[in-house]
Design an enzyme around this catalytic site. Structure first.
Site, PDB file in Angstrom:
ATOM      1  N   CYS A 265       0.792  -1.238   0.000  1.00  0.00           N
ATOM      2  CA  CYS A 265       0.000   0.000   0.000  1.00  0.00           C
ATOM      3  C   CYS A 265       0.823   1.286   0.000  1.00  0.00           C
ATOM      4  O   CYS A 265       0.754   2.051  -0.956  1.00  0.00           O
ATOM      5  CB  CYS A 265      -0.952  -0.003   1.185  1.00  0.00           C
ATOM      6  SG  CYS A 265      -2.229  -1.250   1.009  1.00  0.00           S
TER       7      CYS A 265
HETATM    8  N1  LIG Z   1      -3.375  -5.199   1.534  1.00  0.00           N
HETATM    9  C1  LIG Z   1      -3.717  -4.197   2.311  1.00  0.00           C
HETATM   10  O1  LIG Z   1      -3.222  -4.037   3.445  1.00  0.00           O
HETATM   11  C2  LIG Z   1      -4.729  -3.182   1.840  1.00  0.00           C
HETATM   12  C3  LIG Z   1      -5.336  -2.322   2.780  1.00  0.00           C
HETATM   13  C4  LIG Z   1      -6.278  -1.402   2.329  1.00  0.00           C
HETATM   14  C5  LIG Z   1      -6.585  -1.311   0.979  1.00  0.00           C
HETATM   15  N2  LIG Z   1      -5.970  -2.157   0.096  1.00  0.00           N
HETATM   16  C6  LIG Z   1      -6.349  -2.063  -1.327  1.00  0.00           C
HETATM   17  O2  LIG Z   1      -7.254  -3.128  -1.594  1.00  0.00           O
HETATM   18  C7  LIG Z   1      -7.079  -3.603  -2.934  1.00  0.00           C
HETATM   19  C8  LIG Z   1      -6.773  -5.099  -2.894  1.00  0.00           C
HETATM   20  O3  LIG Z   1      -5.564  -5.290  -2.190  1.00  0.00           O
HETATM   21  P1  LIG Z   1      -5.082  -6.741  -1.694  1.00  0.00           P
HETATM   22  O4  LIG Z   1      -3.830  -6.530  -0.914  1.00  0.00           O
HETATM   23  O5  LIG Z   1      -6.228  -7.442  -1.062  1.00  0.00           O
HETATM   24  O6  LIG Z   1      -4.743  -7.411  -3.101  1.00  0.00           O
HETATM   25  P2  LIG Z   1      -4.374  -8.959  -3.388  1.00  0.00           P
HETATM   26  O7  LIG Z   1      -3.412  -8.911  -4.510  1.00  0.00           O
HETATM   27  O8  LIG Z   1      -3.993  -9.625  -2.109  1.00  0.00           O
HETATM   28  O9  LIG Z   1      -5.750  -9.591  -3.855  1.00  0.00           O
HETATM   29  C9  LIG Z   1      -6.421  -9.238  -5.024  1.00  0.00           C
HETATM   30  C10 LIG Z   1      -7.209 -10.422  -5.538  1.00  0.00           C
HETATM   31  O10 LIG Z   1      -7.991 -10.012  -6.656  1.00  0.00           O
HETATM   32  C11 LIG Z   1      -8.026 -11.092  -7.583  1.00  0.00           C
HETATM   33  N3  LIG Z   1      -8.468 -10.560  -8.879  1.00  0.00           N
HETATM   34  C12 LIG Z   1      -7.791  -9.814  -9.768  1.00  0.00           C
HETATM   35  N4  LIG Z   1      -8.577  -9.492 -10.799  1.00  0.00           N
HETATM   36  C13 LIG Z   1      -9.780 -10.035 -10.577  1.00  0.00           C
HETATM   37  C14 LIG Z   1     -11.015 -10.080 -11.286  1.00  0.00           C
HETATM   38  N5  LIG Z   1     -11.169  -9.451 -12.451  1.00  0.00           N
HETATM   39  N6  LIG Z   1     -12.048 -10.765 -10.755  1.00  0.00           N
HETATM   40  C15 LIG Z   1     -11.908 -11.402  -9.586  1.00  0.00           C
HETATM   41  N7  LIG Z   1     -10.768 -11.414  -8.862  1.00  0.00           N
HETATM   42  C16 LIG Z   1      -9.712 -10.733  -9.342  1.00  0.00           C
HETATM   43  C17 LIG Z   1      -6.626 -11.655  -7.527  1.00  0.00           C
HETATM   44  O11 LIG Z   1      -6.571 -12.980  -8.029  1.00  0.00           O
HETATM   45  C18 LIG Z   1      -6.356 -11.574  -6.018  1.00  0.00           C
HETATM   46  O12 LIG Z   1      -6.756 -12.772  -5.362  1.00  0.00           O
HETATM   47  C19 LIG Z   1      -5.961  -2.748  -3.525  1.00  0.00           C
HETATM   48  O13 LIG Z   1      -6.532  -1.663  -4.190  1.00  0.00           O
HETATM   49  C20 LIG Z   1      -5.207  -2.262  -2.305  1.00  0.00           C
HETATM   50  O14 LIG Z   1      -4.523  -1.047  -2.541  1.00  0.00           O
HETATM   51  C21 LIG Z   1      -5.057  -3.087   0.496  1.00  0.00           C
END
Ligand SMILES: NC(=O)c1ccc[n+]([C@@H]2O[C@H](COP(=O)([O-])OP(=O)(O)OC[C@H]3O[C@@H](n4cnc5c(N)ncnc54)[C@H](O)[C@@H]3O)[C@@H](O)[C@H]2O)c1
Length: 446
Positions: free
Chosen positions: A281
């Site tokens: 992030c």
């Molecule tokens: N990780 C954190 O601490 C955190 C905290 C707050 C916000 N965020 C935000 O949340 C969002 C997700 O982050 P994350 O860390 O959970 O990501 P991640 O990479 O862990 O997970 C994303 C998931 O989305 C799936 N995916 C991708 N395209 C897809 C589609 N078209 N249909 C269905 N599934 C799909 C991937 O296979 C993956 O499992 C980002 O925008 C991130 O900036 C993350």
């Protein structure tokens, strides 16, 4: 009592059917959290392996409490996973989007995943009767929900936003390493909505959470997330800059920041100096909002400096080690801790990736240990030695770097480091107990 009733928290809101598109750290925490609150959740992902694991009740990621939480939710019939987006949309009233928004090669946010998800959800909505709310939970630059997600949904569904479907932006503030706990006990819930009908529906989903709710315009909600992360990252880089001065003066920056954090106008959180922030992030979010500002003709001097200071800490740590070890060529360096933070298996943008790269460039051999993140690190550094325990990692090492403050490292004592060739120990994160380990130094502390 049925299993599904047993898994509900007291004060549960009226049950909603929720689908979550993208089941990573945020999507899975959101899913398990909502299931615990009594909702029925369908997780959608494009990764079949993840889907299989989730349906078996096995989390594909490491997060404290997640294994029990997921098992309980699946057993209670409150959470399932599928690749079939259409069915998930048909069987739910509200859809959260939590797909990745990684950094593009130009520093801006790559919005292709969010666009694709919106396109697919739009098509899936085409055959559905009744009102459905789509909620963007991914971190997206201001304007994305209205300028990209909304038109894709309208195009795919053949409906108009407002009447045919509702649209909200609900940023997520959870921290990895305590994702489920943070999701269930947020400081605040921000809901940006296009109209009150959509906003009320999302507020209803959160009605059992007991956290203050801030209702805003969609663009404002998007910006709140960036401003929060940018300020937290600024606190860390500020602490690192002060820490670098402290190091030269022989002052422990942790003593300094303890005094600073006692000021009621500040808070003691995120004042911990060290080898810099990583994770999926802060680095990409600060870069993305700086890139957006550039696009708008605005200079972000503070944010640029935040990123520069952060990168510099990695070089500083390796420089300090190189100086103390009198060169690194041919030396064995033990690296304890690979994850970007403790209680996580995530190595995305972790300082350890760059630091191990710099050690290798200087001809050092690296042995590494991490309780959870070794598997993930293998794709970045397949050639280094991975050890099952700190003792193997430290054996005959010429120096040791501590890069993650896992609590198990607090238990290390001089006896553990006795197996090293030379007891040169440098902390990038403050974790060792000075009562048990007599001789070590820190990147920003004596
Ligand atoms: N990780 C954190 O601490 C955190 C905290 C707050 C916000 N965020 C935000 O949340 C969002 C997700 O982050 P994350 O860390 O959970 O990501 P991640 O990479 O862990 O997970 C994303 C998931 O989305 C799936 N995916 C991708 N395209 C897809 C589609 N078209 N249909 C269905 N599934 C799909 C991937 O296979 C993956 O499992 C980002 O925008 C991130 O900036 C993350």
């Amino acid at each position: 009592m049925k299993a599904s009733e047993a898994s509900r928290s007291p004060g549960t809101p009226a049950e909603k059917k929720i689908s979550i598109v993208g089941t990573g750290y945020v999507g899975l925490s959101t899913g398990v959290g909502f299931a615990r609150k009594g909702h029925t959740v369908i997780c959608v992902d494009i990764d079949e392996k993840k889907i299989e694991k989730i349906n078996r009740g096995e989390p594909p990621i490491y997060e404290p409490g997640m294994a029990d939480g997921l098992k309980e939710a699946v057993a209670a019939g409150r959470l399932s996973a599928t690749a079939d987006l259409k069915t998930a949309i048909m069987d739910s009233d509200v859809t959260f989007i939590s797909v990745p928004t990684p950094q593009s090669e130009y520093g801006s946010a790559d919005l292709s995943y969010i666009r694709k998800a919106a396109e697919d959800i739009g098509s899936a909505l085409r055959g559905k009767d009744g009102y459905h709310v789509v909620v963007v939970k991914s971190t997206v630059v201001p304007g994305t929900t209205e300028d990209i997600v909304l038109p894709e949904l309208e195009k795919g569904s053949g409906r108009k936003a407002g009447d045919g479907f509702g649209l909200c932006m609900n940023p997520e503030f959870l921290r990895e390493g305590r994702a489920l706990e943070d999701f269930l006990k947020p400081d605040r819930i921000v809901i940006g909505s296009m109209d009150s009908r959509a906003g009320d529906a999302v507020e209803g989903v959160y009605s059992g959470f007991g956290a203050p709710v801030l209702r805003t315009a969609i663009k404002t909600a998007e910006m709140i997330k960036y401003a929060s992360n940018a300020l937290l990252a600024t606190k860390i880089s500020f602490s690192n800059e002060i820490g670098n001065v402290c190091k030269e003066l022989g002052i422990d920056v942790y003593d300094v920041m303890k005094g600073v954090g006692m000021d009621a106008r500040l808070s003691p959180s995120f004042l911990q100096a060290g080898s810099g922030f990583g994770g999926s992030c802060f680095p990409k979010d600060v870069a993305a909002i700086a890139a957006k500002a550039r696009e708008l003709g605005q200079e972000t001097k503070i944010l640029n400096a935040v990123l520069d200071v952060n990168k510099g800490q990695r070089q500083k740590l390796v420089g300090l080690l190189e100086k103390r070890a009198d060169g690194l060529a041919g030396k064995k360096i033990a690296v304890l801790g690979l994850a970007f933070k403790p209680d996580s298996d995530d190595v995305r943008e972790a300082p350890s990736i760059d630091i191990i790269g710099m050690l290798a460039e200087r001809g050092a051999r690296v042995s590494a240990y991490d309780p959870q993140a070794m598997h993930a690190m293998k794709s970045f550094h397949p050639g280094i030695e991975y050890c099952d325990k700190p003792a193997d990692c430290l054996k005959a090492a010429d120096a040791c770097l501590i890069l993650t403050d896992w609590s198990e490292f607090k238990e290390l004592s001089d006896k553990d480091f006795d197996a090293m060739n030379t007891k040169l120990i440098i902390e990038g994160r403050k974790v060792l107990n000075p009562e048990s380990v007599k001789c070590f130094e820190g990147i920003c502390w004596p």
